[in-house]
Design a protein around this motif. Structure first.
Motif, PDB file in Angstrom:
ATOM      1  N   SER A   1       0.811  -1.213   0.000  1.00  0.00           N
ATOM      2  CA  SER A   1       0.000   0.000   0.000  1.00  0.00           C
ATOM      3  C   SER A   1       0.847   1.267   0.000  1.00  0.00           C
ATOM      4  CB  SER A   1      -0.931   0.017   1.226  1.00  0.00           C
ATOM      5  OG  SER A   1      -0.173   0.067   2.410  1.00  0.00           O
ATOM      6  N   ARG A   2       2.170   1.111  -0.207  1.00  0.00           N
ATOM      7  CA  ARG A   2       3.022   2.291  -0.217  1.00  0.00           C
ATOM      8  C   ARG A   2       2.667   3.177  -1.409  1.00  0.00           C
ATOM      9  NH1 ARG A   2       7.496   2.022   3.056  1.00  0.00           N
ATOM     10  NH2 ARG A   2       7.903  -0.002   3.985  1.00  0.00           N
ATOM     11  N   PRO A   3       2.548   4.468  -1.170  1.00  0.00           N
ATOM     12  CA  PRO A   3       2.232   5.369  -2.294  1.00  0.00           C
ATOM     13  C   PRO A   3       3.357   5.366  -3.319  1.00  0.00           C
ATOM     14  CG  PRO A   3       2.894   6.627  -0.369  1.00  0.00           C
ATOM     15  CD  PRO A   3       2.755   5.197   0.080  1.00  0.00           C
ATOM     16  N   ARG A   4       2.981   5.350  -4.611  1.00  0.00           N
ATOM     17  CA  ARG A   4       3.970   5.361  -5.685  1.00  0.00           C
ATOM     18  C   ARG A   4       3.949   6.708  -6.387  1.00  0.00           C
ATOM     19  NH1 ARG A   4       4.705  -0.309  -8.798  1.00  0.00           N
ATOM     20  NH2 ARG A   4       5.048  -1.619  -6.979  1.00  0.00           N
ATOM     21  N   THR A   5       5.063   7.058  -6.933  1.00  0.00           N
ATOM     22  CA  THR A   5       5.138   8.310  -7.661  1.00  0.00           C
ATOM     23  C   THR A   5       5.476   8.038  -9.107  1.00  0.00           C
ATOM     24  OG1 THR A   5       6.299  10.397  -7.872  1.00  0.00           O
ATOM     25  CG2 THR A   5       7.580   8.574  -7.007  1.00  0.00           C
ATOM     26  N   LYS A   6       4.930   8.856 -10.011  1.00  0.00           N
ATOM     27  CA  LYS A   6       5.255   8.737 -11.433  1.00  0.00           C
ATOM     28  C   LYS A   6       6.448   9.608 -11.804  1.00  0.00           C
ATOM     29  CE  LYS A   6       0.608   7.521 -12.963  1.00  0.00           C
ATOM     30  NZ  LYS A   6      -0.518   7.873 -13.867  1.00  0.00           N
ATOM     31  N   ASP A   7       6.935  10.356 -10.818  1.00  0.00           N
ATOM     32  CA  ASP A   7       8.091  11.204 -11.076  1.00  0.00           C
ATOM     33  C   ASP A   7       9.318  10.332 -11.296  1.00  0.00           C
ATOM     34  OD1 ASP A   7       6.541  13.421 -10.779  1.00  0.00           O
ATOM     35  OD2 ASP A   7       7.024  13.672  -8.645  1.00  0.00           O
ATOM     36  N   ARG A   8      10.066  10.626 -12.381  1.00  0.00           N
ATOM     37  CA  ARG A   8      11.275   9.882 -12.676  1.00  0.00           C
ATOM     38  C   ARG A   8      12.486  10.750 -12.374  1.00  0.00           C
ATOM     39  NH1 ARG A   8       9.648   7.266 -18.565  1.00  0.00           N
ATOM     40  NH2 ARG A   8       8.070   5.811 -17.779  1.00  0.00           N
ATOM     41  N   PRO A   9      13.592  10.104 -12.040  1.00  0.00           N
ATOM     42  CA  PRO A   9      14.793  10.899 -11.794  1.00  0.00           C
ATOM     43  C   PRO A   9      15.131  11.738 -13.016  1.00  0.00           C
ATOM     44  CG  PRO A   9      15.102   8.611 -11.124  1.00  0.00           C
ATOM     45  CD  PRO A   9      13.807   8.673 -11.845  1.00  0.00           C
ATOM     46  N   ALA A  10      15.637  12.938 -12.815  1.00  0.00           N
ATOM     47  CA  ALA A  10      15.916  13.842 -13.935  1.00  0.00           C
ATOM     48  C   ALA A  10      17.130  13.382 -14.733  1.00  0.00           C
ATOM     49  CB  ALA A  10      16.140  15.255 -13.421  1.00  0.00           C
ATOM     50  N   HIS A  11      18.121  12.808 -14.038  1.00  0.00           N
ATOM     51  CA  HIS A  11      19.353  12.357 -14.688  1.00  0.00           C
ATOM     52  C   HIS A  11      19.940  13.456 -15.582  1.00  0.00           C
ATOM     53  CE1 HIS A  11      19.100   8.306 -13.164  1.00  0.00           C
ATOM     54  NE2 HIS A  11      17.895   8.129 -13.689  1.00  0.00           N
ATOM     55  N   ARG A  12      20.068  14.644 -15.011  1.00  0.00           N
ATOM     56  CA  ARG A  12      20.595  15.761 -15.792  1.00  0.00           C
ATOM     57  C   ARG A  12      22.051  15.541 -16.200  1.00  0.00           C
ATOM     58  NH1 ARG A  12      17.265  18.088 -11.919  1.00  0.00           N
ATOM     59  NH2 ARG A  12      15.505  19.286 -12.790  1.00  0.00           N
ATOM     60  N   ASP A  13      22.717  14.609 -15.520  1.00  0.00           N
ATOM     61  CA  ASP A  13      24.115  14.342 -15.853  1.00  0.00           C
ATOM     62  C   ASP A  13      24.260  13.247 -16.899  1.00  0.00           C
ATOM     63  OD1 ASP A  13      23.107  12.388 -14.192  1.00  0.00           O
ATOM     64  OD2 ASP A  13      25.017  12.023 -13.175  1.00  0.00           O
ATOM     65  N   ALA A  14      23.125  12.748 -17.437  1.00  0.00           N
ATOM     66  CA  ALA A  14      23.185  11.667 -18.426  1.00  0.00           C
ATOM     67  C   ALA A  14      23.911  12.142 -19.680  1.00  0.00           C
ATOM     68  CB  ALA A  14      21.780  11.200 -18.780  1.00  0.00           C
ATOM     69  N   GLU A  15      24.740  11.275 -20.230  1.00  0.00           N
ATOM     70  CA  GLU A  15      25.456  11.606 -21.466  1.00  0.00           C
ATOM     71  C   GLU A  15      24.655  11.115 -22.659  1.00  0.00           C
ATOM     72  OE1 GLU A  15      29.928  11.333 -23.443  1.00  0.00           O
ATOM     73  OE2 GLU A  15      29.572  10.847 -21.326  1.00  0.00           O
ATOM     74  N   GLU A  16      24.606  11.934 -23.691  1.00  0.00           N
ATOM     75  CA  GLU A  16      23.835  11.589 -24.872  1.00  0.00           C
ATOM     76  C   GLU A  16      24.597  10.578 -25.728  1.00  0.00           C
ATOM     77  OE1 GLU A  16      20.698  12.599 -25.481  1.00  0.00           O
ATOM     78  OE2 GLU A  16      20.832  13.526 -23.499  1.00  0.00           O
ATOM     79  N   GLY A  17      23.843   9.721 -26.378  1.00  0.00           N
ATOM     80  CA  GLY A  17      24.453   8.737 -27.262  1.00  0.00           C
ATOM     81  C   GLY A  17      23.458   8.236 -28.283  1.00  0.00           C
TER      82      GLY A  17
END
Length: 339
Positions: free
Chosen positions: A29-45
């Motif tokens: 019954s734990r509340p879930r969130t649809k928010d995803r980590p931003a991962h602003r440091d992700a490298e494009e590929g």
């Protein structure tokens, strides 16, 4: 002081609200969130290969910086295909036995899609973000069929790719008759067989992402090995069109010596277009797209007797010739023949 008196004294000293009460939710019954980590440091590929739940990613489009990655849990079952632009985090060293994570899939600029046949509602994205589609056709052995070319052209126009024809085995048959079928579409037609000079083709491929498709046995893998000498794509005899051993089994993006990528796709047996309608094709041609605004509702643009008031019939000159050629594509689209 008694317990009751002490409790009353504490309550007078402090007012409580709901934040003072910690409620531990039960299991499940734990509340879930649809928010995803931003991962602003992700490298494009760019995704260059797919194999059993693992993706090869060229970081910043650099063929010398390829990492193996898995799909992050928060992406769920988000489809990821060769050509996709993705964000990657984790171990980006590319060393053996290391694994990065794909955490973001960018919006696609183009898509080459097909279905198994024209009755299959499930569409498969073959390649993402390719600028061009090179349709490889043998002029003989196996004999050429306009059906696959017409259907590949439909998929290219609907998906936003610029199509080209690459004709192999020109030493066995003349190319003019086959090329004439598509002359009014203004499609580049190039001879790309083993004995042909590839200078014009390499110039058109340079600096771009180009998908290659063709029936098995037409010489597509041989062409890829000429374009990318260290590609080492398997080649072999095939017993007939769409039959026998397919010499490529996975789509793979290969870096060209002069810059750009070619995406070699597996030899195909059929090209279903259940996901495409006539207007998706017409929209690729500015003059025809403007003309069909005068068509009656529900017009399939096939002309009489099915569409006696189609606006194509009022066109003249080059536009009329192009409309006639597009009608042939739309006829192929309506034929339910995925060859």
């Amino acid at each position: 002081m008694g317990v009751a008196a002490h409790r009353e004294r504490v309550l007078r000293r402090r007012e409580y609200d709901e934040s003072d009460v910690r409620v531990r939710p039960g299991r499940g019954s734990r509340p879930r969130t649809k928010d995803r980590p931003a991962h602003r440091d992700a490298e494009e590929g760019m995704v260059v290969s797919v194999d059993r739940g693992r993706w090869g990613v060229a970081l910043a489009g650099d063929p010398d910086r390829i990492v193996t990655a898995m799909r992050a849990r928060e992406l769920g079952r988000t489809p990821i295909v060769v050509g996709d632009s993705v964000g990657v985090v984790g171990d980006l060293s590319g060393r053996p036995d290391t694994l990065a994570r794909i955490v973001r899939v960018e919006e696609r600029s183009t898509v080459l899609r097909r279905t198994a046949d024209d009755t299959d509602p499930f569409e498969r994205v073959v390649v993402a973000n390719a600028e061009q589609l090179l349709i490889v056709v043998a002029l003989a052995d196996p004999p050429p069929r306009t059906g696959l070319v017409e259907r590949a052209l439909v998929a290219a126009y609907a998906g936003g790719l610029r199509p080209m024809l690459g004709l192999t085995k020109s030493d066995l048959a003349d190319s003019d008759e086959f090329a004439a079928h598509f002359a009014d579409l203004d499609i580049p037609v190039l001879l790309v067989g083993q004995g042909d000079d590839l200078a014009e083709l390499t110039d058109r491929l340079s600096g771009r992402v180009t998908a290659l498709i063709g029936h098995s046995g037409v010489g597509k893998s041989t062409l890829v090995n000429r374009l990318v000498p260290d590609a080492d794509r398997a080649t072999g005899e095939v017993s007939g069109v769409g039959k026998g051993r397919h010499t490529s089994t996975q789509s793979l993006a290969l870096y060209l010596p002069g810059g750009g990528w070619v995406v070699d796709t597996p030899g195909i047996r059929s090209f279903g277009l259940a996901h495409i309608g006539p207007d998706d094709v017409v929209a690729a041609f500015a003059d025809l797209s403007e003309a069909v605004e005068n068509c009656p509702r529900g017009c399939t643009h096939l002309g009489p007797p099915a569409d006696p008031e189609c606006a194509f019939d009022s066109l003249e000159g080059k536009s009329l010739r192009r409309a006639t050629a597009v009608r042939e594509l739309l006829t192929a689209l309506a034929s339910n023949d995925s060859w």
